[in-house]
Design a protein around this motif. Structure first.
Motif, PDB file in Angstrom:
ATOM      1  N   ARG A  73     -26.802  26.446  77.224  1.00 12.60           N
ATOM      2  CA  ARG A  73     -25.979  26.849  76.073  1.00 12.60           C
ATOM      3  C   ARG A  73     -26.728  27.841  75.190  1.00 12.60           C
ATOM      4  O   ARG A  73     -26.156  28.830  74.728  1.00 12.60           O
ATOM      5  CB  ARG A  73     -25.551  25.624  75.270  1.00 12.60           C
ATOM      6  N   ARG A  74     -28.020  27.593  74.965  1.00 10.06           N
ATOM      7  CA  ARG A  74     -28.815  28.507  74.128  1.00 10.06           C
ATOM      8  C   ARG A  74     -28.959  29.876  74.783  1.00 10.06           C
ATOM      9  O   ARG A  74     -28.930  30.905  74.110  1.00 10.06           O
ATOM     10  CB  ARG A  74     -30.181  27.899  73.847  1.00 10.06           C
ATOM     11  N   ARG A  75     -29.132  29.902  76.100  1.00  6.32           N
ATOM     12  CA  ARG A  75     -29.249  31.179  76.814  1.00  6.32           C
ATOM     13  C   ARG A  75     -27.950  31.970  76.731  1.00  6.32           C
ATOM     14  O   ARG A  75     -27.958  33.178  76.534  1.00  6.32           O
ATOM     15  CB  ARG A  75     -29.637  30.936  78.266  1.00  6.32           C
ATOM     16  N   ILE A  76     -26.831  31.283  76.920  1.00  6.72           N
ATOM     17  CA  ILE A  76     -25.527  31.940  76.829  1.00  6.72           C
ATOM     18  C   ILE A  76     -25.329  32.500  75.423  1.00  6.72           C
ATOM     19  O   ILE A  76     -24.886  33.641  75.248  1.00  6.72           O
ATOM     20  CB  ILE A  76     -24.398  30.943  77.185  1.00  6.72           C
ATOM     21  N   ALA A  77     -25.666  31.705  74.405  1.00  9.66           N
ATOM     22  CA  ALA A  77     -25.517  32.152  73.019  1.00  9.66           C
ATOM     23  C   ALA A  77     -26.412  33.351  72.726  1.00  9.66           C
ATOM     24  O   ALA A  77     -26.026  34.265  71.986  1.00  9.66           O
ATOM     25  CB  ALA A  77     -25.825  31.003  72.058  1.00  9.66           C
ATOM     26  N   ALA A  78     -27.609  33.382  73.308  1.00  8.63           N
ATOM     27  CA  ALA A  78     -28.523  34.508  73.100  1.00  8.63           C
ATOM     28  C   ALA A  78     -27.955  35.792  73.698  1.00  8.63           C
ATOM     29  O   ALA A  78     -28.024  36.863  73.082  1.00  8.63           O
ATOM     30  CB  ALA A  78     -29.896  34.199  73.699  1.00  8.63           C
ATOM     31  N   VAL A  79     -27.382  35.694  74.899  1.00  9.80           N
ATOM     32  CA  VAL A  79     -26.760  36.870  75.514  1.00  9.80           C
ATOM     33  C   VAL A  79     -25.580  37.326  74.659  1.00  9.80           C
ATOM     34  O   VAL A  79     -25.411  38.520  74.398  1.00  9.80           O
ATOM     35  CB  VAL A  79     -26.297  36.584  76.964  1.00  9.80           C
ATOM     36  N   ALA A  80     -24.777  36.375  74.205  1.00  9.11           N
ATOM     37  CA  ALA A  80     -23.626  36.714  73.369  1.00  9.11           C
ATOM     38  C   ALA A  80     -24.065  37.406  72.083  1.00  9.11           C
ATOM     39  O   ALA A  80     -23.457  38.391  71.660  1.00  9.11           O
ATOM     40  CB  ALA A  80     -22.821  35.456  73.054  1.00  9.11           C
ATOM     41  N   ALA A  81     -25.127  36.917  71.468  1.00 15.38           N
ATOM     42  CA  ALA A  81     -25.630  37.537  70.236  1.00 15.38           C
ATOM     43  C   ALA A  81     -26.071  38.964  70.501  1.00 15.38           C
ATOM     44  O   ALA A  81     -25.827  39.870  69.686  1.00 15.38           O
ATOM     45  CB  ALA A  81     -26.783  36.714  69.667  1.00 15.38           C
ATOM     46  N   ASP A  82     -26.695  39.201  71.636  1.00 14.61           N
ATOM     47  CA  ASP A  82     -27.127  40.543  72.000  1.00 14.61           C
ATOM     48  C   ASP A  82     -25.927  41.452  72.242  1.00 14.61           C
ATOM     49  O   ASP A  82     -25.882  42.582  71.765  1.00 14.61           O
ATOM     50  CB  ASP A  82     -28.010  40.474  73.250  1.00 14.61           C
ATOM     51  N   VAL A  83     -24.941  40.944  72.954  1.00 16.94           N
ATOM     52  CA  VAL A  83     -23.731  41.715  73.234  1.00 16.94           C
ATOM     53  C   VAL A  83     -22.994  42.047  71.929  1.00 16.94           C
ATOM     54  O   VAL A  83     -22.458  43.144  71.772  1.00 16.94           O
ATOM     55  CB  VAL A  83     -22.797  40.935  74.198  1.00 16.94           C
ATOM     56  N   SER A 114     -13.733  25.963  73.276  1.00 16.31           N
ATOM     57  CA  SER A 114     -14.675  25.628  72.207  1.00 16.31           C
ATOM     58  C   SER A 114     -15.597  24.488  72.638  1.00 16.31           C
ATOM     59  O   SER A 114     -15.823  23.551  71.887  1.00 16.31           O
ATOM     60  CB  SER A 114     -13.948  25.293  70.911  1.00 16.31           C
ATOM     61  N   ALA A 115     -16.129  24.582  73.840  1.00 15.43           N
ATOM     62  CA  ALA A 115     -16.939  23.511  74.421  1.00 15.43           C
ATOM     63  C   ALA A 115     -18.258  23.319  73.691  1.00 15.43           C
ATOM     64  O   ALA A 115     -18.801  22.219  73.665  1.00 15.43           O
ATOM     65  CB  ALA A 115     -17.199  23.794  75.898  1.00 15.43           C
ATOM     66  N   PHE A 116     -18.764  24.406  73.119  1.00 15.39           N
ATOM     67  CA  PHE A 116     -19.999  24.289  72.335  1.00 15.39           C
ATOM     68  C   PHE A 116     -20.045  25.384  71.304  1.00 15.39           C
ATOM     69  O   PHE A 116     -19.241  26.307  71.305  1.00 15.39           O
ATOM     70  CB  PHE A 116     -21.251  24.278  73.229  1.00 15.39           C
ATOM     71  N   ASP A 117     -20.969  25.244  70.384  1.00 10.45           N
ATOM     72  CA  ASP A 117     -21.139  26.178  69.287  1.00 10.45           C
ATOM     73  C   ASP A 117     -22.398  26.995  69.532  1.00 10.45           C
ATOM     74  O   ASP A 117     -23.292  26.561  70.254  1.00 10.45           O
ATOM     75  CB  ASP A 117     -21.279  25.371  67.981  1.00 10.45           C
ATOM     76  N   HIS A 118     -22.494  28.160  68.927  1.00 14.15           N
ATOM     77  CA  HIS A 118     -23.662  29.016  69.153  1.00 14.15           C
ATOM     78  C   HIS A 118     -24.965  28.350  68.720  1.00 14.15           C
ATOM     79  O   HIS A 118     -26.036  28.702  69.197  1.00 14.15           O
ATOM     80  CB  HIS A 118     -23.500  30.370  68.455  1.00 14.15           C
ATOM     81  N   GLY A 119     -24.881  27.341  67.879  1.00  9.55           N
ATOM     82  CA  GLY A 119     -26.097  26.652  67.414  1.00  9.55           C
ATOM     83  C   GLY A 119     -26.488  25.460  68.265  1.00  9.55           C
ATOM     84  O   GLY A 119     -27.523  24.843  68.032  1.00  9.55           O
ATOM     85  N   ASP A 120     -25.666  25.124  69.250  1.00  8.16           N
ATOM     86  CA  ASP A 120     -25.961  23.957  70.112  1.00  8.16           C
ATOM     87  C   ASP A 120     -27.168  24.164  70.982  1.00  8.16           C
ATOM     88  O   ASP A 120     -27.452  25.197  71.461  1.00  8.16           O
ATOM     89  CB  ASP A 120     -24.759  23.644  71.025  1.00  8.16           C
TER      90      ASP A 120
END
Length: 120
Positions: A73-83, A114-120
């Motif tokens: 989840r953290r890796r996905i959120a990191a890519v999303a933040a970059d995008v 909404s399975a998880f939040d960017h802070g999960d």
């Protein structure tokens, strides 16, 4: 998702399923370094960018969902933040799509909005 046939097939099924429900697919397999977003889409209501993680295989839904652990989840959120760098005006949502393969080429799908939040 792994590069094997099962993973790619699951991603194709998920993208087609989402498209049929009004999602607009923007991109697939968005890579940033070693990590990737399986599907990047716009929600049917058009207000949210949806980052979709697809997990597929013969395992049950619960086991497939368990593969989207905290590290993933953290890796996905990191890519999303970059995008999304600098785009604070667009709401973002993290969905998970589980594709369970059964015998004879059949499959079942479960969508977890909404399975998880960017802070999960």
């Amino acid at each position: 998702q792994s590069a094997d046939g099962t993973g790619r097939r699951g991603e194709r099924i998920a993208a087609r399923w989402l498209r049929r429900r009004g999602f607009r697919i923007l991109d697939r397999n968005v890579r940033r370094g070693r990590y990737e977003i399986d599907i990047l889409a716009v929600a049917p209501e058009g207000r949210a960018l949806v980052v979709v993680e697809v997990k597929s295989g013969r395992a049950g839904f619960e086991r497939l969902a368990g593969k989207v652990d905290r590290t993933k989840r953290r890796r996905i959120a990191a890519v999303a933040a970059d995008v999304m760098a600098g785009r604070t005006d667009v709401p973002i949502r993290f969905d998970v799509v589980l594709v369970q393969f059964e015998g004879d080429g059949r499959w079942r799908l479960r969508h977890l909005p909404s399975a998880f939040d960017h802070g999960d």
